[in-house]
Design an enzyme around this catalytic site. Structure first.
Site, PDB file in Angstrom:
ATOM      1  N   SER B 129       0.813  -1.190   0.015  1.00  0.00           N
ATOM      2  CA  SER B 129       0.056   0.105   0.013  1.00  0.00           C
ATOM      3  C   SER B 129       0.931   1.175  -0.004  1.00  0.00           C
ATOM      4  O   SER B 129       1.873   1.295  -0.794  1.00  0.00           O
ATOM      5  CB  SER B 129      -0.999  -0.034   1.050  1.00  0.00           C
ATOM      6  OG  SER B 129      -2.115   0.860   0.905  1.00  0.00           O
ATOM      7  N   ASP B 191      -7.816  -4.607  -6.942  1.00  0.00           N
ATOM      8  CA  ASP B 191      -7.098  -3.641  -5.970  1.00  0.00           C
ATOM      9  C   ASP B 191      -7.571  -2.190  -6.302  1.00  0.00           C
ATOM     10  O   ASP B 191      -6.968  -1.665  -7.428  1.00  0.00           O
ATOM     11  CB  ASP B 191      -5.778  -4.035  -5.744  1.00  0.00           C
ATOM     12  CG  ASP B 191      -5.239  -3.216  -4.444  1.00  0.00           C
ATOM     13  OD1 ASP B 191      -5.819  -2.353  -4.056  1.00  0.00           O
ATOM     14  OD2 ASP B 191      -4.083  -3.469  -4.255  1.00  0.00           O
ATOM     15  N   HIS B 321      -7.028  -5.817  -2.098  1.00  0.00           N
ATOM     16  CA  HIS B 321      -5.934  -5.014  -1.602  1.00  0.00           C
ATOM     17  C   HIS B 321      -5.297  -5.835  -0.411  1.00  0.00           C
ATOM     18  O   HIS B 321      -4.053  -5.552  -0.162  1.00  0.00           O
ATOM     19  CB  HIS B 321      -6.536  -3.804  -1.073  1.00  0.00           C
ATOM     20  CG  HIS B 321      -5.298  -2.790  -0.445  1.00  0.00           C
ATOM     21  ND1 HIS B 321      -4.311  -2.409  -1.314  1.00  0.00           N
ATOM     22  CD2 HIS B 321      -5.223  -1.968   0.632  1.00  0.00           C
ATOM     23  CE1 HIS B 321      -3.351  -1.581  -1.044  1.00  0.00           C
ATOM     24  NE2 HIS B 321      -4.004  -1.411   0.584  1.00  0.00           N
TER      25      HIS B 321
END
Lengths: 550, 614
Positions: B129, B191, B321
């Site tokens: 991330s 994602d 994600h």
């Protein structure tokens, strides 16, 4: 010409429909129409101006874009080379425009003061769209156009004006500021399409998607195709646009594949097929086939100018040695003991060197005439002359070669009773008129304004020699016995005019060494003039022209 | 197919990177580190789901972007762009700040100290991330700070579901330095994070903190039918669509005037994919490095075939994600398809993208991206052919340069000649004319190449190629004096000002000089050496300018006296060619025209054979 690999008319339409610009414009049009008043709104740094639809019972007559008595559009450059009729627009629309133009202008000026990103979208539905387009055109055509980006988006707008209007909009490089959204079922945008011409980019919409066309000829063809499909009986046109805006822009996350299933290996064909389908036509139906041809022709028409321009760039490189040859000829004439400039040398002699230089001159003339032809017939990209590369190339060419063209003219072609002078009867090649215009509009700003300390490498007035040839004749006439007094006075005035012009040119050092060479025809002329003055007891000192008054 | 994105990156190393990237923090530390496989150290950066770590709070630009400082990141620049501000790479300010915090001297846990201690071990920068974004910038910083062309222990950057960090120039810079290959980004199909940066701040502002908090929850079950989340995803994807479609239109029809006007009204994201992307598409992995194609996939891979699928996307996207664990686990069992130009040309990418079931227009856009890459490669081979191959009608570039050097320059640079600069300036004989034609032809060639670079129509690596830099530098050294001579011979300074003035010196030389300077810098050259490289040619223009000035004059660039002294110092210190001092050379004539009192104390006395007038 390189084959087209991709077709973008459908892709471009999808792009437009994916943006908030079109949905926000449409919403504001609705507000304007229901309140019957001009609406202004700021959304995400963009100012939207929506003009209301106004009922019109009968189609207005065409009137001139420029109307004597009001100053609107007086600055709109309609200059064309052919004998085109003047640009005309729908008179009723023009009246509506006149009644609101100043108000909108002041609103925009005020509204933008508080905006950081200054950009304006002018929009309208139906007749409101036509007024929006005319307002946009006016704002774009003002002498000091607002430097802000301006875009006009119309929905189902009727056609605004005649063919001249359409072509002068293209010539003025503002066609890219107009986008007309048109439902394929809507008759209003193609009413009267024999007399009136489209301009700008058209986004044709159907339930299946949309496609963009941006040249007038292709849009007209599309009108014909749509006309030939007969008239569907649909009253609620407005709701159709509502439907497009709300559904088409929200279907984006559902993938849409070509119905033919099997995607063609040729990307271009696949793109065309997609575009045809986006209008809801099937490719085996006659209208589908003509739509396909129309899209293909549009691609060719929009790609060709870009390809021509890049071909010209290569050719420009190929003729470069010719220009350098002339440059070298000029330099060596100036260094030669004959003390004649390249103009006089070229005019007087026909040695192998001159013949070679003449070939270079002719080669360059041929190349630049082709460029001129292409510009005049709109075969090059609209911003061609905005490219510095071409601007400077034309300027360098003209400064160096026009004197030789003048020399050639007086050496072989000129006759006093037949052709007339170089500057007369259209003897001067048209290309130079065009280059003069370009340079005046865009080139001058690139010059530094400091005074020269040495003579310019090329005479800055390319017609200097042509003017001298005329002055030579005047002086000969004045000196000849057979000239009557009245004519003599007239000629003398012209001579004095030239003398002072040439004198300034030399003083400013805007003349090059070839003008000042000891035996140049200019120096010879000045000497003759002095002799004449002495013989006639005219004690005029160069520059003090008032002495002649007596 | 084996997993060999980069030689030496094993499955185990990727697994370690993932584990460290998601390892919880108990302290205020900003990264974890671990030495593995005895000569490699993995540095994983902390992720954050706070809005302020994604968009710098004080930043007012639409996408939270800022320009990179060329002093700190000298490669993150486009040399072909003349406008300095546009030439610098754009990156997300929040991500850049989180890096700057870690490399600042005041930082308690400094990355700088760490990497200095760890070298020469190979370093793997990694993160999940926003941690991935920091990892990317840290790797770039590391490369810029510690690496010259000769280094071999290159770092690697592995990211998992990282947001986009930089713009086209950023990507271009990585490509030019041949660093793109060191960056590998793993992305699961749905994602949302790698897509977020394509949407303007304004359109996601309200829902972003909540969406981030949802993304940050690793365990708690996701609430079905969350309208805020659904709205957020729809908004982001709408903007992704606009970005992707606009990019595709521009790729295909870049010169369309309407498109240009229309695009200027859009808020378009500056961010572009950089490095290699590995997508998991279901049954397989697809590895791509073509930035344009990746952008299209980011949009089209998200499309659904029906409404039902579409409504499941937001939740799927949150799951994805955190779906990297599974992706890492399945490495080695699932096949990896490389979707590069070669594979694309052979089967149109059908095979690799099979899982995505792309629509017709999606395939069109991916095709356009690869066609553009092919065009760039073709342009490069055309240039290479022009450089080396001699044809019956046209001499090669190398031949032309050789002719100028051997047949033109050398004979004119021995006494009693006056040097090739002055010989050319006077242009008295046929060879001078021939040299002038050659000069113009070479100029045309180098201008064309620069034009292609400006439009991004050459591979990113072209400018970084040492053969090209060598050729361009050689060209500049040999030919620029002739261009200066030509400029002053035609008195262009009277029309448009000094040769070195703004906008006068041909851009092909400025560009070649920038490449040369950058090359010197990247091979460890000193600032002085780099300065001298420029002056060694442009002093001709300085001499020409000074010739027209009075000794006691004051100019915009300082007094003439100062400029003369500076120039003299240069001529003494640097190894300039002897021919510059030949009798009859502009330099010699100019120097002798200086006032007596100056010459008396001048350092050039000896060189000029000066004897004091008596």
């Amino acid at each position: 010409m390189e084959e087209c690999r991709f077709e973008t008319s459908e892709l471009q339409a999808s792009l437009m429909m994916s943006t908030p610009l079109w949905s926000d414009s449409w919403s504001l049009c609705n507000v304007a129409d229901s309140s019957r008043s001009i609406q202004i709104q700021h959304i995400a740094g963009t100012m939207y101006v929506a003009l209301p639809e106004v009922e019109m019972n009968q189609p207005g007559n065409l009137v001139g874009l420029e109307v004597a008595g009001d100053e609107f559009f007086s600055a709109f450059s309609t200059a064309s080379t052919s004998d085109e009729p003047p640009p005309m627009v729908n008179g009723a629309i023009r009246e509506l425009f006149v009644s609101s133009a100043r108000f909108i202008e002041s609103q925009i000026t005020q509204g933008l003061e508080m905006e950081e990103r200054k950009q304006v979208i002018i929009t309208g539905y139906s007749t409101g769209g036509a007024v929006a387009a005319l307002t946009t055109l006016w704002l774009l055509s003002q002498p000091s156009p607002p430097s802000l980006p301006l875009l006009c988006i119309t929905f189902g707008s009727p056609l605004l004006g005649n063919q001249s209007l359409s072509s002068s909009i293209s010539r003025s490089h503002v066609a890219q500021n107009f986008c007309h959204v048109v439902s394929i079922h809507d008759l209003v945008p193609r009413r009267n399409d024999e007399q009136l011409w489209p301009f700008g980019t058209y986004l044709f919409c159907s339930d299946n998607g949309g496609l963009c066309l941006d040249n007038a000829a292709s849009v007209r063809t599309m009108f014909l195709i749509l006309n030939s499909r007969g008239t569907p009986n649909i009253d609620e046109e407005r709701q159709r646009y509502e439907h497009y805006v709300s559904t088409l822009s929200h279907q984006f996350l559902i993938s849409r594949s070509s119905r033919s299933g099997d995607i063609s290996d040729n990307s271009y064909e696949a793109g065309v097929a997609l575009a045809v389908e986006s209008l809801g036509f099937s490719d085996d139906h006659p209208s589908g086939i003509s739509a396909k041809e129309c899209i293909e022709a549009a691609t060719r028409m929009s790609r060709a100018p870009i390809e021509r321009a890049s071909e010209l760039a290569i050719e420009l490189g190929d003729v470069l040695p010719s220009r350098l040859e002339i440059q070298w000829y000029k330099d060596s004439c100036e260094a030669s003991p004959k003390k004649l400039g390249y103009y006089d040398n070229f005019k007087l002699y026909s040695n192998p060197r001159e013949l070679k230089v003449n070939m270079s001159r002719a080669k360059l003339a041929k190349f630049w005439d082709r460029v001129y032809e292409m510009v005049e017939t709109n075969q090059l990209p609209p911003d061609f002359d905005f490219e510095l590369k071409w601007l400077f190339a034309t300027q360098f060419y003209q400064l160096l070669a026009e004197p030789l063209d003048i020399a050639y003219f007086y050496k072989y072609k000129y006759s006093r009773t037949g052709t007339g002078h170089y500057m007369e009867n259209g003897n001067r090649p048209k290309r130079y008129l065009l280059f003069d215009k370009w340079w005046k509009e865009r080139g001058e700003c690139h010059r530094v304004k400091t005074a020269r300390t040495r003579y310019a490498s090329t005479t800055q007035d390319t017609c200097f020699w042509a003017k001298l040839e005329e002055a030579k004749e005047w002086l000969d006439d004045v000196r000849s016995e057979g000239t009557d007094a009245q004519r003599r006075a007239l000629l003398w005035e012209k001579i004095v005019g030239f003398e002072s012009y040439a004198d300034t040119l030399v003083k400013m050092k805007d003349a090059s060494l070839d003008v000042l060479a000891e035996n140049s025809s200019y120096r010879v002329w000045v000497k003759k003039l002095e002799e004449f003055k002495t013989d006639n007891g005219i004690g005029m000192v160069v520059g003090e022209s008032d002495a002649m008054e007596t | 197919m084996a997993l060999d994105f980069i030689p030496g990156i094993s499955k185990a190393l990727i697994a370690t990177s993932w584990r460290l990237s998601t390892k919880p923090y108990t302290t205020n530390d900003q990264f974890h580190q671990e030495v593995v496989e005895d000569n490699t150290v993995v540095v994983a950066f902390r992720r954050s789901f706070l809005e302020k770590d994604w968009f710098a709070p004080a930043n007012e630009s639409s996408f939270g972007e800022t320009k990179m400082d060329p002093a700190e990141f000298p490669s993150m620049i486009s040399f072909s762009n003349d406008v300095d501000a546009d030439a610098r790479a754009t990156v997300n300010e929040a991500f850049l700040k989180s890096l700057q915090l870690l490399i600042s001297p005041s930082c308690t846990q400094s990355v700088k100290t760490l990497v200095e201690n760890m070298r020469p071990r190979r370093i793997v920068f990694t993160g999940h991330s926003s941690g991935g974004a920091t990892a990317i910038l840290a790797a770039v910083w590391y490369l810029e700070t510690f690496f010259t062309k000769k280094c071999s222990d290159f770092p690697v950057c592995l990211t998992f579901g990282a947001p986009l960090v930089g713009d086209y120039v950023f990507k271009h810079g990585l490509g030019r330095e041949n660093w793109s290959r060191l960056f590998v980004n793993f992305v699961t199909r749905f994602d949302i994070v790698p897509r977020i940066m394509l949407a303007p701040k304004a359109s996601t502002k309200q829902a972003l903190p909540y969406a981030l908090s949802q993304l940050g929850r690793t365990r708690a079950p996701i609430q079905e039918n969350d309208q805020t989340i659904a709205g957020f995803y729809a908004t982001v994807m709408k903007d992704v669509e606009t970005a992707a479609r606009q990019a595709a239109c521009e790729l295909i029809d870049g010169e369309n005037a309407f498109l240009e006007t229309f695009s200027s009204f859009l808020e378009l994201s500056p961010y572009r994919p950089a490095g290699t992307f590995v997508f998991s598409t279901g049954t397989r992995f697809v590895e791509m490095s073509n930035s344009d194609a990746i952008l299209q996939i980011l949009f089209y891979a998200y499309q659904s075939t029906n409404e039902q699928e579409l409504s499941e996307r937001p939740n799927q996207s949150i799951r994805d994600h955190h779906g990297y664990e599974e992706m890492v686990d399945s490495m080695g069992t699932k096949d990896v398809y490389q979707l590069d130009l070669n594979h694309f040309l052979s089967d149109g990418g059908e095979y690799a993208l099979f899982d995505l079931r792309l629509s017709t227009s999606a395939r069109e856009c991916v095709r356009a991206a690869f066609e553009a890459e092919k065009k760039r490669n073709d342009n490069q081979s055309k240039i290479e052919t022009t450089i080396t191959k001699q044809s019956t009608t046209k001499k090669s570039i190398e031949e032309k340069l050789k002719w100028i050097e051997e047949e033109y320059k050398q004979p004119r640079c021995q006494a009693p000649a006056k040097g090739y600069y002055d010989s050319f300036k006077e242009s008295n004989d046929d060879n001078d004319f021939k040299a002038n034609v050659t000069r113009a032809e070479l100029a045309g060639f180098f201008d064309d190449v620069l034009g292609l670079m400006k439009k991004g129509q050459l591979p990113d690596g072209f400018e970084g190629d040492s053969d090209w830099i060598k050729l361009a530098t050689g060209y500049r050294r040999l030919m620029e004096p002739l261009d200066i001579a030509n400029y002053y011979r035609h008195l262009k300074n009277e029309d448009t000002g000094s040769y070195m003035g703004k906008g006068r010196r041909p851009k092909r030389y400025k560009h070649a000089q920038k490449l040369d300077e950058h090359d010197l810098l990247k091979s460890g050259g000193t600032a002085e050496k780099i300065m001298a490289s420029c002056l060694s040619i442009c002093f001709w223009a300085e001499v020409e300018d000074l010739r027209g000035k009075k000794y006691d004059e004051v100019t915009n660039e300082g007094t003439v006296e100062e400029r003369v002294t500076k120039l003299e110092n240069f001529l003494i210190d640097e190894k300039v060619d002897d021919h510059i001092f030949l009798e009859g050379s502009t330099v010699t004539k100019w120097w002798h025209s200086l006032p007596e009192h100056h010459k008396r104390s001048s350092l050039l006395q000896q060189r000029m054979g000066y004897t004091r007038a008596t």
